[in-house]
Design a protein around this motif. Structure first.
Motif, PDB file in Angstrom:
ATOM      1  N   ALA A 262      -6.794   2.768  -1.170  1.00 44.35           N
ATOM      2  CA  ALA A 262      -6.749   1.223  -1.393  1.00 44.35           C
ATOM      3  C   ALA A 262      -6.322   0.515  -0.091  1.00 44.35           C
ATOM      4  N   ILE A 264      -5.186  -3.167   0.876  1.00 43.73           N
ATOM      5  CA  ILE A 264      -5.034  -4.488   0.495  1.00 43.73           C
ATOM      6  C   ILE A 264      -4.579  -5.468   1.568  1.00 43.73           C
TER       7      ILE A 264
ATOM      8  N   TYR D 134      -9.183   8.076   7.056  1.00 42.46           N
ATOM      9  CA  TYR D 134      -9.804   7.151   6.855  1.00 42.46           C
ATOM     10  C   TYR D 134      -8.547   5.756   7.109  1.00 42.46           C
ATOM     11  N   ILE D 135      -7.487   6.071   6.590  1.00 39.66           N
ATOM     12  CA  ILE D 135      -6.355   5.020   7.025  1.00 39.66           C
ATOM     13  C   ILE D 135      -6.263   5.089   8.388  1.00 39.66           C
ATOM     14  N   LYS D 143      -7.214  -3.375  11.154  1.00 40.14           N
ATOM     15  CA  LYS D 143      -7.373  -3.563   9.932  1.00 40.14           C
ATOM     16  C   LYS D 143      -5.737  -3.817   9.278  1.00 40.14           C
ATOM     17  N   LEU D 144      -4.963  -3.066  10.007  1.00 41.50           N
ATOM     18  CA  LEU D 144      -3.590  -3.114   9.328  1.00 41.50           C
ATOM     19  C   LEU D 144      -2.664  -3.964  10.240  1.00 41.50           C
ATOM     20  N   LEU D 147       1.857  -1.938  13.010  1.00 41.69           N
ATOM     21  CA  LEU D 147       2.500  -1.245  11.790  1.00 41.69           C
ATOM     22  C   LEU D 147       3.891  -1.406  11.700  1.00 41.69           C
ATOM     23  N   GLN D 148       4.424  -1.727  10.369  1.00 39.94           N
ATOM     24  CA  GLN D 148       5.866  -1.938  10.026  1.00 39.94           C
ATOM     25  C   GLN D 148       6.486  -0.876   9.319  1.00 39.94           C
ATOM     26  N   PHE D 245       1.969   0.263   6.038  1.00 37.30           N
ATOM     27  CA  PHE D 245       2.093  -1.185   5.821  1.00 37.30           C
ATOM     28  C   PHE D 245       2.135  -1.953   7.179  1.00 37.30           C
ATOM     29  N   GLY D 246       1.158  -2.793   7.664  1.00 35.84           N
ATOM     30  CA  GLY D 246       1.285  -3.304   8.644  1.00 35.84           C
ATOM     31  C   GLY D 246       1.014  -4.955   8.462  1.00 35.84           C
ATOM     32  N   SER D 247       1.211  -5.637   9.515  1.00 35.83           N
ATOM     33  CA  SER D 247       1.342  -7.112   9.488  1.00 35.83           C
ATOM     34  C   SER D 247      -0.065  -7.603   8.876  1.00 35.83           C
ATOM     35  N   LYS D 248      -1.218  -6.951   8.739  1.00 36.70           N
ATOM     36  CA  LYS D 248      -2.241  -7.715   8.353  1.00 36.70           C
ATOM     37  C   LYS D 248      -2.660  -7.031   7.058  1.00 36.70           C
ATOM     38  N   GLY D 249      -2.070  -5.977   6.577  1.00 33.42           N
ATOM     39  CA  GLY D 249      -2.335  -5.348   5.557  1.00 33.42           C
ATOM     40  C   GLY D 249      -1.832  -4.066   5.128  1.00 33.42           C
ATOM     41  N   GLN D 250      -2.148  -3.332   4.062  1.00 36.11           N
ATOM     42  CA  GLN D 250      -1.543  -2.217   3.672  1.00 36.11           C
ATOM     43  C   GLN D 250      -2.689  -1.307   3.152  1.00 36.11           C
ATOM     44  N   ALA D 251      -2.619   0.058   3.642  1.00 38.20           N
ATOM     45  CA  ALA D 251      -3.424   1.279   2.943  1.00 38.20           C
ATOM     46  C   ALA D 251      -2.846   2.324   2.493  1.00 38.20           C
ATOM     47  N   SER D 252      -3.281   2.430   1.443  1.00 41.46           N
ATOM     48  CA  SER D 252      -2.578   3.629   0.480  1.00 41.46           C
ATOM     49  C   SER D 252      -3.504   4.522   0.122  1.00 41.46           C
TER      50      SER D 252
END
Lengths: 338, 338, 338, 338
Positions: A262, A264, D134-135, D143-144, D147-148, D245-252
């Motif tokens: 996912a 987000i 994919y992440i 997209k992310l 990175l944070q 979790f990055g400045s633009k979004g998060q992928a899980s």
């Protein structure tokens, strides 16, 4: 262990799928020959997979006394005739769906198979899909209680070519036929069919005498209710879902996706679209159905998906066509059977 | 700001829901009076919420010239008559669904409201549900493209009492009527109805002349297809879902649940069942529909859910009954309208 | 029933939340007065909610012998002093978090409350969140077995203003303090803290002497392990999750979202972002904590979230600050307690 | 096309996985020989997959001039020595992880490989997992954002035997080593490690000098923060998740499951547990890493997962051990490198 010796008739897309399953995943079986009217195709597959013989004429396969079983993967119009010949030659048969688009020819296959005492399994591979098979298992285990409603969603990513549409037998025999089999697999025998159908994807499909969007309401003999919704095109891809509602609970199968990721961001949480099309979504099921076929032949078990299942799926398709044509619910008993 | 002065006719469950919405969440409106044929009920609600007046006879409310709008929350059989009287008294009207179980009486309400020039909103609260309203918004924004299939699942946690079933008008007028309105809300006007119906939950429902499990296939005038599946009892609770499939995409609303917690152990991953029943699931929608009604009255806007919507939902229910009785698809044009 | 008479000190955002909870949802309590150093604020809330008295000086509330309980919703630096005065005045106290940013002042509150024999509840509302409370219930019911790992994710949609950052006490006392309380709520007492912290959202936060991204590793006295990850800004909004892993199973709370709708097209399946911020996400929990406070006062039960909980959350924050400053794990016993 | 000729050293579980990948899925490569100190094992695999040669002594493979590449799938303590010999023999090398448990021996491998100019790929197969890859792709595509926080959850379904625990090098070198590689794959080089560790699954693990539950906090050189949580036993199976979790979004990435079926009844909605263990979960990744290795050899591309990656994962494990032993954060620079 003596390996089952197998010949494949038809080296196209689905023939290759089965050839790979046997080569890579079913050590109990051995590919001896493959044929195709396009001989180069058979040659190429034989080379790639190490199959010792390839032919243009499938009779070479039927005439080979060392071959125990044949897989009929040729074009639909040839299925029934080849199946009759193969039965006469004493070969066990795995036949791709549909057996035929007429009841009469399927009857001939049934007679031939009965007479020869060979096994015949129809390639309704979706019965072997991990999701749908698990729902069947929940049903068999009594988790769902008595079935009340069976809902099938089946949408393709893209419509076939108009040329194909013209010879396909129509959406109900070509596409819904898989869903009719799934409906019977889950809900048992059907008593009555009512179909709504329309052209919303491409007017050319309508001009070719077919429809592209349909809803089929079913009454099962058990008293349960069913519904299938079809479309020849879903913008988001291949949509294959099943929901079974019973007195004790409900089971629903979501689409399989390439990943479980996912992502987000400020636009929301995005997950994958479904796997692209039937080869991706149902790949494992093709191997699993072949494994079962080989097991039935080796251990002399009855096949679970028989020519009768092919016949009934066809009759449901014919009933749906009649329902649209006559704009009324149609009893399955109105459609000629065997 | 001058507050709208409101009277409520009927202090039962739904009357109390609206009374609380106005008291706690709609500062633009003020409850002036509440009536109930069971006077103690009106008295108790008035005390609890600080409503200055309570009556046994709703005429007291209609006769109060200071009251701008009335909410008709009495029993169904009284809705139409009270609505006509309220219109004649110049009150704006919020009327609970169904307006009536006959077309004739709804016609009278339409005439009365037209003549009086008052506003009338029908309590089809599900249009205000956060999930369904969001799907409507996606549709309005063109995200779905042209609509092809509308699928509504609507199952209750438990069937009503047999006594209620006997006077309910049957599942199509009592339960499916909400789904018919949702179908029209999303898919527009309906052209034809075909209904499958059966008794699978409780034989006593069948003995009372009703069914408890149903599937309704719809053809919309747009050419789109719809399906509603209903059951009077789902073991897992109140199942309220909507799926809308269009040329550009599909939107589906899952059930709301008490929590978003997943508990996973050796038996699998378990998440919550749906919220218990309509008061829990649709609570916010009741407030939102009332907020809109008060806004329409204050700002002299037309209400979006009119008596015509109540009429059409009724006609769809009557068409479904006729379809079952005559075992054929029924054109909506066969059902008397206004 | 005699209603509990309540005064609110502080008519800002959180004071208004509690005022509405009591007015609309807690019939056992009655708002008698509200005060704010910005008198117009108190006046406006009083008018809106029908509170009979409003004051600039909160002493008027403490001096009113008819008032049973006060809610301290003023600025953080005033909490402890007002709490001591309120205790001396014999009022039961609901005090917003944090009680204070120093251990010394919290000690004074503890002494004052003990001496006066009044109740004090701290506003750790997240303990009442439907998701987290359900996980606590699973833990209490033994579903999780013995706890092994507690993981808390807590990210804000936007950082506060730099002016606020400067007086906030730093991320650990201002933001993580809620997560420290949640860690204790689930995992019990903490033995040791190690914190990683960095500035990745806005350099100005670093210039103000604070950090904006942090990870806190916890050792609980039980031997279990915990981790909190914080960020002052998540592009997708307010991210509030909890995962508890035990010997028998794992429970995880996903974010709450505005709708349960999935929209799928060629770009994938999109669902909602989390609810915007704490007022949306935790709204029900504010009402639920207040309901419990009123219940404790009325029925003379001990409050479950005491000033001691406020103290321990503060000590954990101070330990985290020390860990960052000294770049080593810090025992909670190194931080002065009571 | 000339096929790459491959020999496999070690016919155990992982050797068989690679043997099947090459036989069934990688037409560009051909298995020529397999060896195992347990000669019957090599013989059996050779028979099953049609590998022409099998040996007890792996030197036979290294001495075969027709072999281009070897896969080192023997026991861990032999990896480094065999790799040095294979390099000296001019073979390209695919080496299972870990290369060794000491920095010194890995140095020797690096030297040997450099000197011989052969390729070496380490079997960090999780980099090829569909979800994690994919992440990584989302990260590479921007997209992310920056990175944070990188969060890795890695729990096994069951602990290994105590005998294995004793020789495993401890949880950080045996289990976390995969997660350290994933952390580097996503977050880049690590600057500092702090580890919490405890025994909560089985006291015998503690008696063997190891821990079974751990949390590792990471500081990346980029300034980002990471956390890995491990457990040797999760009641619900193999838990392998990644959240970035990055400045633009998060992928899980959620766990993969056997089916996508949800069964709902009065107990809630139940979905599948994760796939059983690494062979099920990561099966495709084993094929994909081998495909890439063969491609690197054929097309003379540099391998993406090198012996340096094996070294760094080891150093992170050693740092984590040191952190636990000395109870403080440990800079990676404190651990000897190359």
């Amino acid at each position: 262990m003596e390996k089952i010796r197998v010949g494949i008739i038809g080296a196209g897309r689905i023939g290759q799928v089965h050839a790979k399953s046997i080569t890579y995943h079913i050590p109990q079986a051995q590919l001896v020959a493959i044929s195709d009217i396009y001989e180069e195709g058979a040659k190429s597959v034989a080379a790639q997979l190490g199959i010792p013989n390839y032919y243009k004429d499938y009779h070479k396969i039927l005439e080979d006394p060392s071959i125990d079983a044949v897989l009929i993967c040729s074009s639909t119009d040839t299925h029934a005739d080849i199946a009759c010949e193969a039965a006469a030659a004493g070969k066990h048969i795995f036949c791709e769906k549909p057996v035929d688009l007429t009841v009469a020819k399927i009857k001939k296959v049934i007679d031939a198979v009965d007479k020869a005492g060979v096994k015949l399994q129809i390639g309704f591979n979706r019965r072997y899909d991990h999701n749908f098979a698990y729902i069947k298992q929940l049903e068999n285990n009594g988790k769902l209680g008595s079935l009340q409603t069976v809902k099938i969603t089946s949408r393709d990513p893209e419509p076939p070519s108009i040329d194909y549409v013209k010879v396909s037998g129509g959406i109900f025999l070509d596409m819904t036929v898989h869903d009719f089999d799934m409906a019977r697999f889950i809900g048992g025998e059907v008593d009555e069919v009512y179909a709504n159908a329309t052209v919303m994807v491409d007017p050319a499909i309508g001009e070719a005498g077919d429809v592209d969007t349909a809803l089929v309401a079913l009454k099962f003999k058990s008293g349960a209710i069913g519904v299938i919704d079809n479309c020849r095109r879903a913008s988001y891809g291949y949509d294959q879902r099943l929901e079974v509602f019973g007195s004790k609970g409900q089971a629903s199968a979501a689409n399989d996706t390439p990943t479980n990721v996912a992502f987000i961001d400020e636009n929301g949480s995005v997950t994958d679209k479904p796997l692209y099309f039937f080869l991706e979504r149902y790949m494992q099921s093709f191997t699993d159905e072949m494994t079962e076929f080989i097991d039935c032949v080796i251990n002399d078990k009855p096949t679970k998906t028989t020519v009768y299942d092919g016949l009934e799926a066809l009759r449901l398709g014919l009933a749906a066509k009649k329902s649209v044509a006559e704009h009324r619910p149609v009893k399955l008993s109105e459609i000629e059977g065997c």
